[in-house]
Each structure stands twice: as C-alpha cells, then as structure tokens.
Design a protein around this motif. Sequence first.
Motif, PDB file in Angstrom:
ATOM      1  N   VAL A   1      -3.602   9.641   7.565  1.00  0.00           N
ATOM      2  CA  VAL A   1      -3.488  10.974   6.939  1.00  0.00           C
ATOM      3  C   VAL A   1      -2.186  11.062   6.144  1.00  0.00           C
ATOM      4  CG1 VAL A   1      -3.183  13.441   7.438  1.00  0.00           C
ATOM      5  CG2 VAL A   1      -4.976  12.137   8.607  1.00  0.00           C
ATOM      6  N   PHE A   2      -1.098  10.559   6.718  1.00  0.00           N
ATOM      7  CA  PHE A   2       0.195  10.561   6.022  1.00  0.00           C
ATOM      8  C   PHE A   2       0.093   9.775   4.718  1.00  0.00           C
ATOM      9  CE2 PHE A   2       4.208   8.474   5.012  1.00  0.00           C
ATOM     10  CZ  PHE A   2       5.083   9.541   4.985  1.00  0.00           C
ATOM     11  N   LEU A   3      -0.474   8.572   4.785  1.00  0.00           N
ATOM     12  CA  LEU A   3      -0.575   7.735   3.590  1.00  0.00           C
ATOM     13  C   LEU A   3      -1.435   8.413   2.522  1.00  0.00           C
ATOM     14  CD1 LEU A   3       0.048   5.123   2.107  1.00  0.00           C
ATOM     15  CD2 LEU A   3      -1.909   4.079   3.280  1.00  0.00           C
ATOM     16  N   ARG A   4      -2.531   9.015   2.923  1.00  0.00           N
ATOM     17  CA  ARG A   4      -3.376   9.735   1.961  1.00  0.00           C
ATOM     18  C   ARG A   4      -2.597  10.882   1.310  1.00  0.00           C
ATOM     19  NH1 ARG A   4      -9.522  10.008   4.241  1.00  0.00           N
ATOM     20  NH2 ARG A   4      -9.567   7.870   5.007  1.00  0.00           N
ATOM     21  N   ALA A   5      -1.788  11.561   2.098  1.00  0.00           N
ATOM     22  CA  ALA A   5      -0.991  12.666   1.554  1.00  0.00           C
ATOM     23  C   ALA A   5       0.038  12.159   0.551  1.00  0.00           C
ATOM     24  CB  ALA A   5      -0.325  13.441   2.682  1.00  0.00           C
ATOM     25  N   VAL A   6       0.604  10.990   0.812  1.00  0.00           N
ATOM     26  CA  VAL A   6       1.539  10.401  -0.156  1.00  0.00           C
ATOM     27  C   VAL A   6       0.777  10.056  -1.430  1.00  0.00           C
ATOM     28  CG1 VAL A   6       3.084   8.456  -0.634  1.00  0.00           C
ATOM     29  CG2 VAL A   6       3.150   9.564   1.606  1.00  0.00           C
ATOM     30  N   TRP A   7      -0.406   9.439  -1.286  1.00  0.00           N
ATOM     31  CA  TRP A   7      -1.225   9.112  -2.460  1.00  0.00           C
ATOM     32  C   TRP A   7      -1.524  10.348  -3.290  1.00  0.00           C
ATOM     33  CZ3 TRP A   7      -2.266   4.771  -4.883  1.00  0.00           C
ATOM     34  CH2 TRP A   7      -2.307   3.564  -4.205  1.00  0.00           C
TER      35      TRP A   7
ATOM     36  N   HIS B   1      10.021   3.425   2.070  1.00  0.00           N
ATOM     37  CA  HIS B   1      10.945   4.524   2.263  1.00  0.00           C
ATOM     38  C   HIS B   1      11.057   4.833   3.749  1.00  0.00           C
ATOM     39  CE1 HIS B   1      12.361   8.695   2.310  1.00  0.00           C
ATOM     40  NE2 HIS B   1      13.074   8.289   1.283  1.00  0.00           N
ATOM     41  N   GLU B   2      12.229   5.275   4.175  1.00  0.00           N
ATOM     42  CA  GLU B   2      12.471   5.537   5.601  1.00  0.00           C
ATOM     43  C   GLU B   2      11.486   6.540   6.194  1.00  0.00           C
ATOM     44  OE1 GLU B   2      16.153   8.671   5.275  1.00  0.00           O
ATOM     45  OE2 GLU B   2      16.531   6.570   4.809  1.00  0.00           O
ATOM     46  N   SER B   3      10.987   7.466   5.404  1.00  0.00           N
ATOM     47  CA  SER B   3      10.022   8.428   5.933  1.00  0.00           C
ATOM     48  C   SER B   3       8.653   7.790   6.178  1.00  0.00           C
ATOM     49  CB  SER B   3       9.876   9.616   4.982  1.00  0.00           C
ATOM     50  OG  SER B   3       9.329   9.191   3.753  1.00  0.00           O
ATOM     51  N   CYS B   4       8.440   6.605   5.652  1.00  0.00           N
ATOM     52  CA  CYS B   4       7.162   5.898   5.822  1.00  0.00           C
ATOM     53  C   CYS B   4       7.204   4.845   6.934  1.00  0.00           C
ATOM     54  CB  CYS B   4       6.779   5.201   4.527  1.00  0.00           C
ATOM     55  SG  CYS B   4       6.572   6.278   3.100  1.00  0.00           S
ATOM     56  N   VAL B   5       8.378   4.522   7.434  1.00  0.00           N
ATOM     57  CA  VAL B   5       8.526   3.395   8.349  1.00  0.00           C
ATOM     58  C   VAL B   5       7.658   3.526   9.594  1.00  0.00           C
ATOM     59  CG1 VAL B   5      10.155   2.179   9.880  1.00  0.00           C
ATOM     60  CG2 VAL B   5      10.813   2.727   7.539  1.00  0.00           C
ATOM     61  N   ARG B   6       7.720   4.660  10.273  1.00  0.00           N
ATOM     62  CA  ARG B   6       6.957   4.821  11.519  1.00  0.00           C
ATOM     63  C   ARG B   6       5.464   4.659  11.259  1.00  0.00           C
ATOM     64  NH1 ARG B   6       5.092   9.729  13.842  1.00  0.00           N
ATOM     65  NH2 ARG B   6       6.407  10.817  12.365  1.00  0.00           N
TER      66      ARG B   6
ATOM     67  N   GLU C   1       0.824  -1.209   0.000  1.00  0.00           N
ATOM     68  CA  GLU C   1       0.000   0.000   0.000  1.00  0.00           C
ATOM     69  C   GLU C   1       0.864   1.267   0.000  1.00  0.00           C
ATOM     70  OE1 GLU C   1      -4.061   1.561   2.111  1.00  0.00           O
ATOM     71  OE2 GLU C   1      -2.746   0.276   3.286  1.00  0.00           O
ATOM     72  N   TYR C   2       1.904   1.287   0.825  1.00  0.00           N
ATOM     73  CA  TYR C   2       2.791   2.458   0.871  1.00  0.00           C
ATOM     74  C   TYR C   2       3.584   2.594  -0.432  1.00  0.00           C
ATOM     75  CZ  TYR C   2       1.838   3.877   5.647  1.00  0.00           C
ATOM     76  OH  TYR C   2       1.226   4.364   6.766  1.00  0.00           O
ATOM     77  N   ARG C   3       4.061   1.481  -0.957  1.00  0.00           N
ATOM     78  CA  ARG C   3       4.813   1.537  -2.208  1.00  0.00           C
ATOM     79  C   ARG C   3       3.917   1.988  -3.364  1.00  0.00           C
ATOM     80  NH1 ARG C   3       9.685  -1.303  -2.375  1.00  0.00           N
ATOM     81  NH2 ARG C   3       9.280  -2.058  -4.479  1.00  0.00           N
ATOM     82  N   SER C   4       2.677   1.506  -3.367  1.00  0.00           N
ATOM     83  CA  SER C   4       1.734   1.898  -4.416  1.00  0.00           C
ATOM     84  C   SER C   4       1.432   3.394  -4.358  1.00  0.00           C
ATOM     85  CB  SER C   4       0.430   1.108  -4.284  1.00  0.00           C
ATOM     86  OG  SER C   4       0.659  -0.250  -4.513  1.00  0.00           O
ATOM     87  N   ALA C   5       1.335   3.927  -3.155  1.00  0.00           N
ATOM     88  CA  ALA C   5       1.101   5.369  -3.005  1.00  0.00           C
ATOM     89  C   ALA C   5       2.255   6.158  -3.600  1.00  0.00           C
ATOM     90  CB  ALA C   5       0.914   5.728  -1.530  1.00  0.00           C
ATOM     91  N   MET C   6       3.464   5.689  -3.367  1.00  0.00           N
ATOM     92  CA  MET C   6       4.624   6.373  -3.942  1.00  0.00           C
ATOM     93  C   MET C   6       4.620   6.262  -5.464  1.00  0.00           C
ATOM     94  SD  MET C   6       7.544   5.259  -1.196  1.00  0.00           S
ATOM     95  CE  MET C   6       8.843   6.153  -2.049  1.00  0.00           C
ATOM     96  N   GLU C   7       4.348   5.069  -5.962  1.00  0.00           N
ATOM     97  CA  GLU C   7       4.345   4.854  -7.410  1.00  0.00           C
ATOM     98  C   GLU C   7       3.241   5.657  -8.096  1.00  0.00           C
ATOM     99  OE1 GLU C   7       4.009   0.618  -7.523  1.00  0.00           O
ATOM    100  OE2 GLU C   7       6.167   0.312  -7.275  1.00  0.00           O
ATOM    101  N   ALA C   8       2.107   5.840  -7.415  1.00  0.00           N
ATOM    102  CA  ALA C   8       0.986   6.593  -7.995  1.00  0.00           C
ATOM    103  C   ALA C   8       1.375   8.029  -8.303  1.00  0.00           C
ATOM    104  CB  ALA C   8      -0.208   6.563  -7.043  1.00  0.00           C
TER     105      ALA C   8
ATOM    106  N   THR D   1       4.521   8.911  -9.148  1.00  0.00           N
ATOM    107  CA  THR D   1       5.804   8.775  -9.840  1.00  0.00           C
ATOM    108  C   THR D   1       6.999   9.059  -8.942  1.00  0.00           C
ATOM    109  OG1 THR D   1       5.779  11.036 -10.747  1.00  0.00           O
ATOM    110  CG2 THR D   1       4.784   9.298 -12.101  1.00  0.00           C
ATOM    111  N   LEU D   2       6.840   8.717  -7.647  1.00  0.00           N
ATOM    112  CA  LEU D   2       7.969   8.826  -6.731  1.00  0.00           C
ATOM    113  C   LEU D   2       8.789   7.549  -6.840  1.00  0.00           C
ATOM    114  CD1 LEU D   2       6.024  10.183  -3.643  1.00  0.00           C
ATOM    115  CD2 LEU D   2       7.573  11.471  -5.103  1.00  0.00           C
ATOM    116  N   PRO D   3      10.090   7.655  -6.735  1.00  0.00           N
ATOM    117  CA  PRO D   3      10.895   6.438  -6.816  1.00  0.00           C
ATOM    118  C   PRO D   3      10.647   5.548  -5.594  1.00  0.00           C
ATOM    119  CG  PRO D   3      12.266   8.343  -6.314  1.00  0.00           C
ATOM    120  CD  PRO D   3      10.881   8.849  -6.552  1.00  0.00           C
ATOM    121  N   VAL D   4      10.547   4.255  -5.838  1.00  0.00           N
ATOM    122  CA  VAL D   4      10.356   3.282  -4.767  1.00  0.00           C
ATOM    123  C   VAL D   4      11.746   2.823  -4.331  1.00  0.00           C
ATOM    124  CG1 VAL D   4       9.309   1.055  -4.189  1.00  0.00           C
ATOM    125  CG2 VAL D   4       8.123   2.651  -5.694  1.00  0.00           C
ATOM    126  N   PRO D   5      11.981   2.629  -3.021  1.00  0.00           N
ATOM    127  CA  PRO D   5      13.330   2.386  -2.493  1.00  0.00           C
ATOM    128  C   PRO D   5      14.165   1.341  -3.211  1.00  0.00           C
ATOM    129  CG  PRO D   5      11.765   2.555  -0.711  1.00  0.00           C
ATOM    130  CD  PRO D   5      10.975   2.604  -1.973  1.00  0.00           C
TER     131      PRO D   5
END
Length: 120
Positions: free
Chosen positions: A90-96, A54-59, A33-40, A42-46
Amino acid sequence: MNPTVYASYQAWLTDNPEKAGRLADIIEMTAIEYRSAMEANTLPVPDTSVPAVHESCVRHAQTTILFELKKEIGLTLTEAENAAVIRADVFLRAVWMGSIPITISPQPSPSYAPLADLPE
C-alpha cells in the motif's frame, strides 16, 4: 534477518548453490521499484547508488525483501508478516500515485548489501 530465517536461507543456498546471487537480485529489484516510484512522481531520488532508497521507504523495502526471500526459499509468512507486506505494498502504491510526499534531506540514504558482502 532473524536467525531462523537466516539458517533456512543458508540451507537453501547449500542445496541450491546456483542461487547464490538471488538475494542481491531481490534487493536490487526492490530498490529499483521504490526508486522508480519516486521518479514517476518527480520526487528526488536519494543519490546515484542503485540500492539506495529514501529513509522513509527503508522499513517497507526491508519487508518486501524479506517477503520475496521467504517466498523464494519456500518459507511461510506469519500473519504479522503478511500484514506488514500488505502495508508495504500500500505504501509503495501511494508513492507511485504521489499521495505520499517524500522530501530528501541532505543526509546520506540507507542502502542494502547482500549478506555475503557484509563484514564478519
């Protein structure tokens, strides 16, 4: 995972041996789910490792995993845990939506392993 939750998890596994791989499933679903949000956006996936985020998503990913696990085994979230889950959502939605910029450094990203796979 704190000792109380871990003990509850172990008891749940004893009572439900067919659920032995459920934590690994929760970890994988959360990472995807977190990786898909990044890919959506066009952010690079780790890296190519599926459970890596990504380290900013770990917590936030850890919070999501703990929430899903506690829900699965029937434990109640504390008020602080509930607030943390809301922040993670909220963080995940913001990444999406692309409103949180994530940049990738050349360092390897953290990843998760099911408890059964960890060395003793």
